[in-house]
Motif scaffolding. Structure first.
Motif, PDB file in Angstrom:
ATOM      1  N   ALA A   1      -8.640  -1.712  -0.723  1.00 35.56           N
ATOM      2  CA  ALA A   1      -8.387  -0.621  -1.429  1.00 35.56           C
ATOM      3  C   ALA A   1      -9.635   0.420  -1.026  1.00 35.56           C
ATOM      4  O   ALA A   1     -10.633   0.137  -0.675  1.00 35.56           O
ATOM      5  CB  ALA A   1      -8.472  -0.723  -3.025  1.00 35.56           C
TER       6      ALA A   1
ATOM      7  N   GLY B   1      -4.799  -1.289   3.683  1.00 35.08           N
ATOM      8  CA  GLY B   1      -5.491  -0.445   2.960  1.00 35.08           C
ATOM      9  C   GLY B   1      -5.446   1.049   3.283  1.00 35.08           C
ATOM     10  O   GLY B   1      -6.020   1.173   4.706  1.00 35.08           O
TER      11      GLY B   1
ATOM     12  N   ALA C   1      -6.560  -2.258  -6.018  1.00 32.69           N
ATOM     13  CA  ALA C   1      -6.048  -0.889  -5.996  1.00 32.69           C
ATOM     14  C   ALA C   1      -7.389  -0.182  -6.720  1.00 32.69           C
ATOM     15  O   ALA C   1      -8.024  -0.523  -7.646  1.00 32.69           O
ATOM     16  CB  ALA C   1      -4.994  -0.616  -7.060  1.00 32.69           C
TER      17      ALA C   1
ATOM     18  N   GLU D   1       0.771  -1.243  -0.008  1.00 30.82           N
ATOM     19  CA  GLU D   1       0.057  -0.193  -0.156  1.00 30.82           C
ATOM     20  C   GLU D   1       0.927   1.330   0.156  1.00 30.82           C
ATOM     21  O   GLU D   1       1.888   1.270   0.509  1.00 30.82           O
ATOM     22  CB  GLU D   1      -0.731  -0.151   1.155  1.00 30.82           C
ATOM     23  CG  GLU D   1      -1.879   1.269   1.362  1.00 30.82           C
ATOM     24  CD  GLU D   1      -2.876   1.221   0.218  1.00 30.82           C
ATOM     25  OE1 GLU D   1      -2.521   1.532  -1.256  1.00 30.82           O
ATOM     26  OE2 GLU D   1      -4.130   0.917   0.259  1.00 30.82           O
TER      27      GLU D   1
END
Length: 258
Positions: free
Chosen positions: A192, A148, A235, A105
């Motif tokens: 995400a 995330g 993503a 991330e």
């Protein structure tokens, strides 16, 4: 590089129209990548990452530089990916062959790239120029941990497939604080954050479902089936209009300062 749009990310809020729809992109272990319908969970394959990336896992995206990263668990290395062509470009090896980096991330606030390895559940800072991973600390969890980042509240969240629970993660030492059980996913993987609409998405490759996650309780809400597969990385990529608005705001701010 994605080569989809250019823009500048700034450290101030910009108002955008509600219900803006970016793209939710997932990758599986065989390098196939898909666009997920954020309303139904259905996946549509849009390409395959080039074979030099080996076995793929986590995705991370930086909207400021329009860069998509992928981690290779077979090559122990970091790559960038051109979403249009699928071409993977090696950034570099992590520097430790024991590392099996599933979580990946990007933190927009500090400009750093982070990963979590399943071999020790350690949090690593990863160099965006060399790929070298530096251990920051371990969480004490087992199995796979995914990351995330919520740019709205500057918090790094984590899911774990050993506990099927949701956490916040300390970016200084890798320690986690339990928010709550996911109550649905049984092998949570990619996370995400859709910053256009304030939603945290999660994919699970045992139930083969897409979920949203309540950031206060950790409870997952089913969006829908992604279909049979082994989705690992996730993503969120905003529409160009989101970045265009940021650019307009940047120009306005610069005019006021001169």
């Amino acid at each position: 590089m994605l080569r989809l749009f250019t823009g500048v990310a700034l450290g101030f809020a910009v108002c955008v129209s509600p219900a803006m729809a970016g793209r939710l992109i997932a990758v599986d272990s065989s390098r196939a990548y898909f666009e997920l319908d954020m309303n139904t969970g259905a996946k549509t394959q849009i390409g395959t990452i080039s074979a030099n990336a080996g076995t793929t896992a986590g995705f991370a995206y930086d909207s400021a530089t329009d860069t998509l990263w992928v981690t290779s668990t077979s090559n122990d290395a970091l790559y960038t990916v051109d979403l249009v062509t699928g071409n993977a470009t090696l950034v570099g090896a992590y520097g430790d062959t024991a590392v099996v980096m599933h979580g990946l991330e990007y933190n927009n606030a500090n400009g750093k790239l982070y990963g979590v390895s399943s071999h020790n559940n350690g949090l690593y800072e990863i160099s965006k120029t060399t790929g070298v991973a530096t251990l920051l600390g371990t969480s004490g969890l087992t199995s796979f941990t995914n990351l995330g980042y919520n740019r709205d509240n500057d918090v790094m969240y984590a899911s774990n497939s050993g506990t099927d629970s949701f956490y916040t993660m300390n970016l200084t030492n890798g320690a986690v604080s339990l928010i709550g059980p996911l109550n649905g996913p049984t092998n949570p993987n990619g996370l995400a954050y859709d910053f256009d609409n304030g939603r945290m998405f999660l994919i699970d490759n045992t139930t083969d479902n897409l979920y949203t996650v309540n950031l206060t309780t950790g409870a997952a809400t089913l969006v829908g089936s992604t279909g049979t597969g082994n989705l690992l990385g996730l993503a969120y990529i905003p529409e160009p209009s989101s970045l265009a608005l940021l650019g307009v705001a940047a120009a306005s701010l610069l005019r006021r300062r001169t």
